[in-house]
Structure formats: C-alpha cells, structure tokens
Design a protein around this motif. Structure first.
Motif, PDB file in Angstrom:
ATOM      1  N   GLY A  98       0.593  -1.449   0.337  1.00 61.78           N
ATOM      2  CA  GLY A  98      -0.030   0.078  -0.235  1.00 61.78           C
ATOM      3  C   GLY A  98       0.588   1.204   0.107  1.00 61.78           C
ATOM      4  O   GLY A  98       0.065   2.437  -0.304  1.00 61.78           O
ATOM      5  N   GLY A  99       2.326   1.163   0.272  1.00 60.69           N
ATOM      6  CA  GLY A  99       2.955   2.303   0.043  1.00 60.69           C
ATOM      7  C   GLY A  99       4.284   2.314   1.506  1.00 60.69           C
ATOM      8  O   GLY A  99       5.281   2.457   1.221  1.00 60.69           O
ATOM      9  N   GLU A 117      -7.490   3.331  -3.540  1.00 64.18           N
ATOM     10  CA  GLU A 117      -5.934   3.771  -5.021  1.00 64.18           C
ATOM     11  C   GLU A 117      -6.433   4.430  -4.990  1.00 64.18           C
ATOM     12  O   GLU A 117      -7.037   5.005  -6.318  1.00 64.18           O
ATOM     13  N   ILE A 119      -7.696  11.061   0.805  1.00 65.14           N
ATOM     14  CA  ILE A 119      -7.380  11.179   2.211  1.00 65.14           C
ATOM     15  C   ILE A 119      -7.887   9.949   3.140  1.00 65.14           C
ATOM     16  O   ILE A 119      -7.948   9.349   4.028  1.00 65.14           O
TER      17      ILE A 119
HETATM   18  C1  LIG Z   1      -2.647  10.173   2.424  1.00 71.13           C
HETATM   19  C2  LIG Z   1      -2.824   8.154   2.578  1.00 71.13           C
HETATM   20  C3  LIG Z   1      -3.290   7.834   1.231  1.00 71.13           C
HETATM   21  C4  LIG Z   1      -2.656   6.482   0.985  1.00 71.13           C
HETATM   22  N1  LIG Z   1      -3.716   5.435   0.647  1.00 71.13           N
HETATM   23  C5  LIG Z   1      -3.338   4.272   0.250  1.00 71.13           C
HETATM   24  C6  LIG Z   1      -4.628   3.699  -1.076  1.00 71.13           C
HETATM   25  O1  LIG Z   1      -5.461   4.815  -1.442  1.00 71.13           O
HETATM   26  N2  LIG Z   1      -4.424   2.362  -0.449  1.00 71.13           N
HETATM   27  C7  LIG Z   1      -3.315   1.643   0.043  1.00 71.13           C
HETATM   28  O2  LIG Z   1      -3.825   0.328   0.283  1.00 71.13           O
HETATM   29  N3  LIG Z   1      -2.971   2.196   1.477  1.00 71.13           N
HETATM   30  C8  LIG Z   1      -3.159   3.786   1.056  1.00 71.13           C
HETATM   31  N4  LIG Z   1      -2.416   3.912   1.960  1.00 71.13           N
HETATM   32  C9  LIG Z   1      -0.964   3.501   3.184  1.00 71.13           C
HETATM   33  C10 LIG Z   1      -2.418   2.802   4.332  1.00 71.13           C
HETATM   34  O3  LIG Z   1      -2.378   4.267   5.086  1.00 71.13           O
HETATM   35  C11 LIG Z   1      -1.556   1.443   5.008  1.00 71.13           C
HETATM   36  O4  LIG Z   1      -0.720   1.957   5.092  1.00 71.13           O
HETATM   37  C12 LIG Z   1      -1.679   0.141   4.427  1.00 71.13           C
HETATM   38  O5  LIG Z   1      -3.066   0.799   3.554  1.00 71.13           O
HETATM   39  C13 LIG Z   1      -1.487  -0.856   4.649  1.00 71.13           C
HETATM   40  O6  LIG Z   1      -1.367  -1.726   3.332  1.00 71.13           O
HETATM   41  P1  LIG Z   1      -0.112  -2.526   3.476  1.00 71.13           P
HETATM   42  O7  LIG Z   1       0.957  -2.801   4.888  1.00 71.13           O
HETATM   43  O8  LIG Z   1      -1.173  -3.813   3.123  1.00 71.13           O
HETATM   44  O9  LIG Z   1       0.872  -1.898   2.559  1.00 71.13           O
HETATM   45  C14 LIG Z   1      -1.923   6.197   2.612  1.00 71.13           C
HETATM   46  C15 LIG Z   1      -1.333   6.518   3.654  1.00 71.13           C
HETATM   47  C16 LIG Z   1      -1.438   7.930   2.896  1.00 71.13           C
HETATM   48  C17 LIG Z   1      -1.136   8.412   4.283  1.00 71.13           C
END
Ligand SMILES: Cc1cc2nc3c(=O)[nH]c(=O)nc-3n(C[C@H](O)[C@H](O)[C@H](O)COP(=O)(O)O)c2cc1C
Ligand code: SF4
Length: 429
Positions: free
Chosen positions: A56-57, A85, A171
């Motif tokens: 996710g990032g 996403e 957000i």
């Molecule tokens: C502003 C912002 C937007 C985010 N958008 C997404 C998103 O669209 N999809 C996503 O999976 N994680 C996004 N994240 C990260 C999530 O907060 C989270 O870390 C993630 O969903 C965890 O999944 P993972 O451990 O499988 O990576 C975003 C974080 C921030 C700070």
C-alpha cells in the motif's frame, strides 16, 4: 507457460470473474485447505516467513503487522482491505479487482482466518463503480456456493465480506481516515498510537491491508514462503505490480519480480521513451515521493534500493518524464492535488499545502521573485514530520526534491528567463 502470478487473468483465456472459471483454474483450493487443514498460527507464520511487505505504500512487514493484533480483548477482530487507490500514478489494485476479484477474496479468506476475523470489508474508491459491481457479484457467487457465510467451505469457520464504496477523497486511503469513513464519519485521520491493530474500526482490533498485499497471501500459502522469498531481494521479495505512466511508449501495469531494474522497466518493458525524446526524471513511487533525475535511475525497484537512491518505492506508481517536461508546471500540478486533498486538521498541512500551491502558481506564471524559492523550501521543510498523518510529508517531499534536483528551472521561472525545457514532444515526434 504463465508469466504472471497476480495478473494471471492475462494468461488464461477464460474470464476469471466467473467463479466457475476461477475454480477450474485452481482457485479456492488454497483457502479451502487453509480453513480445513491449517491452524491460524500456521498461516500467520507462513506469511511472516515469506517476508511479504505491504504493497500500500509504507512496505511494512505483513506478518509482523498481523502479530501486533491485540489479543484477549473480548472484541471482534476486523480485516479491512484498502482499495481506495487514489495516489496519482497508481492503478494496479483496480486491475486486480476489475479482472480477478476472486483472487482478492481468496487472499482475504485466508488472511481473515489467520487473524481470527469473522467480518471483513473492502473499502473501495468511490469512482471504481465497475470494480465494486464486479466484487459484489463475486461475493454473492461465493455465498451461493458456501465459500463465504456461516460455514466457509463446510468448515467451522465463518466469514462475511462487505464492499463499502468511498466518496472520492484521497485521505480515505490513509488507514485511520479509512476507518473513520467506514464508521460513517468524515475521513479525518486519527492520532497514533493507538494503532488500528489495538484500536481500529468500531474501537476493535483491526488490520488494514492493501489489495495487492492480500492477493499475494493466496500465492504464499499455496506455494510456500520459500517460493515467495526466492523472487527478488530476500528483505522484501515477491511478484510486484509496477504502474508506469508518462512519456513512455507503452504505459501500463507490469508484473515483474521485485527488484526489477528501473531502466529495464522503462526501456524494455515499456518500449522506451516517446520518439525523439530523452529521459529527464522519474517519480518512482506515486506522486508523494522524491523525484530522481535521469542519471539517478540506474536502480533496482525494491523497497530498500529505492530508499538508498534517495526516494521510496511507495505504491510503485512510476511517473516517467521526458525532456519536454517543465518541472515548475509539473510541481504546480502535484501541489494542487495535495492542497485539494488535505483534510485540514493540522495547521502545517492545511496552511502549508495552500502556500505551496500559491507560491508555485506565482512561479509558474512569472510573478515570483528569487526569494519565493527559499520561502517555498522553508514552507515545505516545516511540513515534514509535524502532523497527524503523512499527507503533509507527501506534499512537502516532492517540492523539496524538485527544488534540489532542478534549481535552474525554478530560478529561471523566478527571474523571468526562458524556461530550460526542450520543445514540445508532439512537435519533435
Ligand atoms: C494520504 C494517504 C493515502 C493513502 N492511500 C492508500 C491507498 O489508496 N491504498 C493503500 O493501500 N494504502 C494507502 N495508504 C497507506 C495506508 O495508510 C496503509 O499503510 C496501507 O493500506 C496498509 O496496507 P499494507 O500494509 O498492505 O501496505 C495511504 C496513506 C496515506 C498517508
Ligand atoms: S497531515 Fe494533512 S491530511 Fe493528514 S491529518 Fe493532518 S491535515 Fe489531515
């Protein structure tokens, strides 16, 4: 011979949205085996051993995150699939949901079983109306067959999965903003700690994972941790979806081993730059991460290598820019996005994103002075590490890196000199 794991729908002729086709292709064998033959701890250990890092990032280790779940609270545990996403340059999760919804559902069944969850949600970006329909149909088909509900695959394990559509704000992808939104409130991110694993949705222990992360879980449990760890660097391995956009001949989603060289992605898989154009810069992980100049792009695309190069893999949204790109205009566009998307809770982000955009409009329109460049950098500096969530950092990091990597273009914009940009790409083609 199949080349794809996650994007298997590209290799099989049958439509994998059909439950029958998915099952005929070997689907749901692993989830069935997990709930009948494995213990939840065994599944969790397999995911831990695989070194899967979240897609996710942030790249946080998935098994470790699951092991942080609060135990013995007497409250239910929730699994939330983050399908929001909205990071500019990122479009891989949509591909997975639109074409192969059962792969995600199978990954969710296995993951939910591992963490003792009986109710899971897919929080999908509001604009993804097609994907939401595809998922709802796939879920209904699973209930009809007994793959979801009171007795998953005839076992003692029960699981319900619901699709929840967002309302179109970036957000909502931040995990605690997502939780607030799912509870029916404005998606204001929460102060952490407590983290969702302790106090998440409805005040209960919660795991939030990305679509691609959960899809990986099916294959890890099916083929084993050693198989997964053997693909790319051991510290963050696996098949990886790279989204390539911008000035390449063949933009799109590419599934390749983690650690694929960035230059191979651009010049082999994507067919190279547009005719007559040269590579100028790449944003390697979605618009939130620092930009790399062309001579910094000789890197492997995995979590640790991109950090070593001074940027981040993020969501692997690779934005390629050629020598026709005006960096001041490009940064102005990025700044507009973050200003628009700030939730407004924290002063440095609410005010800072506005100032970044205002200063960049001034620079882009030839109304700025040299002093405005220093102001821009100092506003961005003040936005780092001071807020509830990292949207503020995500807005500031591109600004600081653009200024550092392309100072001559910002100086030219501030002093009224002509911008150092090659002629328009279409004219050269
Ligand atoms: C502003 C912002 C937007 C985010 N958008 C997404 C998103 O669209 N999809 C996503 O999976 N994680 C996004 N994240 C990260 C999530 O907060 C989270 O870390 C993630 O969903 C965890 O999944 P993972 O451990 O499988 O990576 C975003 C974080 C921030 C700070
Ligand atoms: S950093 Fe920005 S988006 Fe995140 S909580 Fe604060 S104001 Fe909202």
């Amino acid at each position: 011979m199949s080349q794809h794991v996650l994007l298997r729908y590209r290799d099989v002729r049958a439509d994998l949205r059909s439950l029958d086709n998915y099952v005929a292709d070997g689907g749901y064998r692993t989830a069935r085996r997990a709930v009948h033959e494995m213990k939840p701890e065994e599944v969790l250990q397999t995911v831990k051993d695989s070194n899967l890092r979240g897609r996710g990032g942030a790249g946080f280790p998935t098994g470790l995150k699951w092991s942080f779940l609060a135990k013995g609270t007497g409250k239910p545990t929730y699994l939330l699939c983050n399908a929001d996403e909205s990071e500019p340059g990122t479009f891989k999760d949509r591909d997975l949901m639109d074409h192969d919804p059962h792969q995600l559902l199978e990954g969710m069944i296995i993951s939910a079983f591992a963490i003792g969850c009986h109710t899971a949600y897919i929080y999908i970006r509001g604009e993804f109306a097609f994907g939401a329909d595809v998922l709802n149909k796939a879920i209904a088909d699973c209930y009809a067959k007994g793959y979801l509900g009171q007795s998953v695959f005839g076992s003692a394990y029960s699981l319900d999965i619901h699709v929840h559509r967002g309302a179109g704000a970036y957000i909502c992808g931040e995990e605690t903003g997502l939780i607030e939104s799912l509870e029916g409130k404005r998606a204001n991110p929460r102060i952490k700690p407590p983290f969702p694993a302790v106090y998440g949705v409805f005040g209960c222990p919660t795991i939030v994972n990305n679509v691609e992360t959960l899809a990986c879980v099916r294959h890890i449990v099916e083929r084993g941790a050693a198989w997964f760890k053997g693909i790319g660097p051991e510290s963050g391995p696996g098949p990886k979806l790279y989204c390539v956009s911008g000035h390449v001949k063949r933009p799109g989603t590419y599934e390749l081993p983690m650690g694929t060289p960035l230059m191979d992605l651009i010049f082999e898989h994507c067919g190279g730059m547009l005719p007559g154009r040269k590579l100028k810069a790449v944003i390697p992980g979605g618009s939130s991460v620092p930009i790399l100049k062309a001579d910094e792009c000789d890197i492997a695309m995995d979590f640790d290598s991109v950090v070593k190069a001074g940027s981040m893999l993020g969501s692997a949204g690779i934005i390629v820019m050629d020598d026709s790109t005006d960096m001041v205009a490009a940064l102005r566009r990025i700044a507009h996005f973050y200003h628009h998307e700030s939730c407004g809770q924290c002063t440095p982000c609410r005010e800072g994103t506005g100032w970044l955009e205002k200063l960049l409009i001034r620079l882009d329109e030839g109304l700025a002075s040299e002093g405005d460049i220093a102001t821009l950098d100092s506003v961005a500096k003040g936005m780092l590490g001071t807020t509830i969530c990292v949207l503020s950092d995500a807005a500031a990091m591109p600004v600081r890196s653009f200024l550092q990597k392309f100072p001559e273009e910002f100086l030219a914009a501030a002093t009224g000199r002509s911008r150092v940009v090659a002629a328009d790409a279409t004219a050269a083609a």
